[in-house]
Design an enzyme around this catalytic site. Structure first.
Site, PDB file in Angstrom:
ATOM      1  N   ASP A  67     -11.875 -77.393  22.855  1.00 49.54           N
ATOM      2  CA  ASP A  67     -10.468 -77.780  22.907  1.00 49.54           C
ATOM      3  C   ASP A  67     -10.219 -78.981  23.816  1.00 49.54           C
ATOM      4  O   ASP A  67     -11.106 -79.398  24.580  1.00 49.54           O
ATOM      5  CB  ASP A  67      -9.605 -76.591  23.352  1.00 49.54           C
ATOM      6  CG  ASP A  67     -10.259 -75.751  24.444  1.00 49.54           C
ATOM      7  OD1 ASP A  67     -11.101 -76.286  25.179  1.00 49.54           O
ATOM      8  OD2 ASP A  67      -9.937 -74.565  24.542  1.00 49.54           O
ATOM      9  N   ASP A 136      -4.908 -63.772  28.775  1.00 53.54           N
ATOM     10  CA  ASP A 136      -4.152 -63.163  27.674  1.00 53.54           C
ATOM     11  C   ASP A 136      -5.045 -62.878  26.458  1.00 53.54           C
ATOM     12  O   ASP A 136      -4.557 -62.589  25.374  1.00 53.54           O
ATOM     13  CB  ASP A 136      -2.968 -64.057  27.275  1.00 53.54           C
ATOM     14  CG  ASP A 136      -3.414 -65.431  26.758  1.00 53.54           C
ATOM     15  OD1 ASP A 136      -4.638 -65.702  26.725  1.00 53.54           O
ATOM     16  OD2 ASP A 136      -2.538 -66.235  26.380  1.00 53.54           O
ATOM     17  N   HIS A 138      -7.119 -65.085  25.045  1.00 54.34           N
ATOM     18  CA  HIS A 138      -7.390 -66.229  24.165  1.00 54.34           C
ATOM     19  C   HIS A 138      -8.852 -66.668  24.232  1.00 54.34           C
ATOM     20  O   HIS A 138      -9.538 -66.460  25.235  1.00 54.34           O
ATOM     21  CB  HIS A 138      -6.430 -67.407  24.439  1.00 54.34           C
ATOM     22  CG  HIS A 138      -6.620 -68.130  25.727  1.00 54.34           C
ATOM     23  ND1 HIS A 138      -5.563 -68.560  26.509  1.00 54.34           N
ATOM     24  CD2 HIS A 138      -7.737 -68.555  26.391  1.00 54.34           C
ATOM     25  CE1 HIS A 138      -6.022 -69.201  27.564  1.00 54.34           C
ATOM     26  NE2 HIS A 138      -7.339 -69.210  27.521  1.00 54.34           N
ATOM     27  N   GLU A 143      -4.098 -68.672  21.119  1.00 59.75           N
ATOM     28  CA  GLU A 143      -3.279 -67.741  21.890  1.00 59.75           C
ATOM     29  C   GLU A 143      -2.983 -66.493  21.051  1.00 59.75           C
ATOM     30  O   GLU A 143      -3.189 -66.488  19.830  1.00 59.75           O
ATOM     31  CB  GLU A 143      -1.969 -68.441  22.279  1.00 59.75           C
ATOM     32  CG  GLU A 143      -2.148 -69.686  23.154  1.00 59.75           C
ATOM     33  CD  GLU A 143      -2.484 -69.369  24.614  1.00 59.75           C
ATOM     34  OE1 GLU A 143      -3.042 -68.286  24.890  1.00 59.75           O
ATOM     35  OE2 GLU A 143      -2.208 -70.234  25.465  1.00 59.75           O
TER      36      GLU A 143
HETATM   37  C1  F6R Z   1     -11.702 -73.779  27.749  1.00 57.29           C
HETATM   38  C2  F6R Z   1     -11.185 -72.711  26.902  1.00 57.29           C
HETATM   39  C3  F6R Z   1     -10.412 -71.560  27.451  1.00 57.29           C
HETATM   40  C4  F6R Z   1     -11.027 -70.989  28.728  1.00 57.29           C
HETATM   41  C5  F6R Z   1     -10.200 -69.809  29.232  1.00 57.29           C
HETATM   42  C6  F6R Z   1     -10.745 -69.258  30.541  1.00 57.29           C
HETATM   43  O1  F6R Z   1     -12.382 -74.748  26.994  1.00 57.29           O
HETATM   44  O2  F6R Z   1     -11.369 -72.793  25.724  1.00 57.29           O
HETATM   45  O3  F6R Z   1     -10.344 -70.555  26.474  1.00 57.29           O
HETATM   46  O4  F6R Z   1     -12.335 -70.569  28.465  1.00 57.29           O
HETATM   47  O5  F6R Z   1      -8.878 -70.226  29.434  1.00 57.29           O
HETATM   48  O6  F6R Z   1     -10.614 -70.241  31.530  1.00 57.29           O
HETATM   49  P1  F6R Z   1     -11.253 -70.059  32.981  1.00 57.29           P
HETATM   50  O7  F6R Z   1     -12.726 -70.046  32.802  1.00 57.29           O
HETATM   51  O8  F6R Z   1     -10.781 -71.269  33.751  1.00 57.29           O
HETATM   52  O9  F6R Z   1     -10.725 -68.764  33.507  1.00 57.29           O
END
Ligand code: F6R
Length: 237
Positions: A67, A136, A138, A143
């Site tokens: 992303d 959440d 994701h 989401e």
């Molecule tokens: C990042 C991504 C997100 C993160 C998720 C957890 O490329 O796709 O899904 O993996 O938000 O983020 P952290 O590791 O910062 O808790």
């Protein structure tokens, strides 16, 4: 899903790097799916060390990131392009043209997203996809409520995700409201998936992902349907 639990984040990160390194060694031209965020930082540190010691080359690797924030240009330190350069690409021997991230150009998203999907398909699909887990539930920026057959597309970020990611910005107002993400359908086509989850704050959501109902309200729960998922965590469930 195959779950491995570690005592420390460092052990988890080493195991994650070992799995990526194995993938790089078993295939001549591996296609890796990569994630950003706090969770894989330790894994990238380990991969840089392996490369530095001469035991791992990225010469024949192709990467696709999950992303990117909409409207945040690659030179901006808050972009995921910048994160990847800092954490991995600037330190290893990967050719620049083997690196792929979704374009932040949301105005041309229709073309850009289709292009991204086509390129993944042309290269034979993703061999190993690394994922983090949002509070959440994701994966990527899919989401709660995202369709299980969704493809790479522009999305609105949930308020809770913007709050969680505000730590990387000066204040919450700077956190983009939109992003471009690989879809859940795209992620599920990866041959292998490596889900990294660290920190007690994610204990509840990890339990729901592993053992709860498979529902769009917990996007990562769809991973229960994938035949080859390894979960590395430091959470004692
Ligand atoms: C990042 C991504 C997100 C993160 C998720 C957890 O490329 O796709 O899904 O993996 O938000 O983020 P952290 O590791 O910062 O808790």
């Amino acid at each position: 899903m195959h779950v491995q639990t570690f005592d420390t984040y460092d052990e988890l990160s080493r195991a994650a790097a070992d799995m990526v390194a194995d993938q790089l060694r078993v295939k001549a031209d591996p296609v890796l799916g990569l994630a950003t965020g706090s969770t894989p930082e330790g894994m990238y540190t380990e991969l840089r060390l392996m490369h530095g010691s001469g035991s791992l080359s990225f010469k024949n690797v192709i990467t696709f990131n999950l992303d990117e924030y909409a409207g945040i240009l690659p030179e901006n330190p808050q972009s995921y392009h910048y994160y990847m350069n800092q954490n991995l690409f600037d330190h290893v021997d990967i050719p620049r043209d083997a690196i792929n991230l979704p374009s932040a150009d949301i105005d041309n998203a229709l073309f850009g997203c289709q292009n991204y999907e086509d390129k993944i398909a042309e290269l034979g699909g993703i061999d190993l996809q690394v994922l983090g887990l949002g509070l959440d539930g994701h994966i990527g920026f899919n989401e709660p409520g995202s369709a299980f057959d969704s493809r790479t597309r522009p999305v609105e970020l949930d308020e809770s995700t913007r709050q969680a990611n505000a730590r990387f910005f000066d204040n919450i107002d700077q956190v983009p409201t939109q992003a471009i993400t690989m879809g859940i359908g795209t992620i599920m086509e990866a041959r292998k998936i490596l889900l990294l989850v660290n920190g007690e704050a994610k204990a509840d959501i990890l339990r729901r992902v592993l053992h709860g109902e498979i529902t769009k309200q917990v996007p990562a729960s769809v991973l229960q349907n994938h035949p080859d998922v390894t979960v590395l965590t430091d959470i004692k469930l």
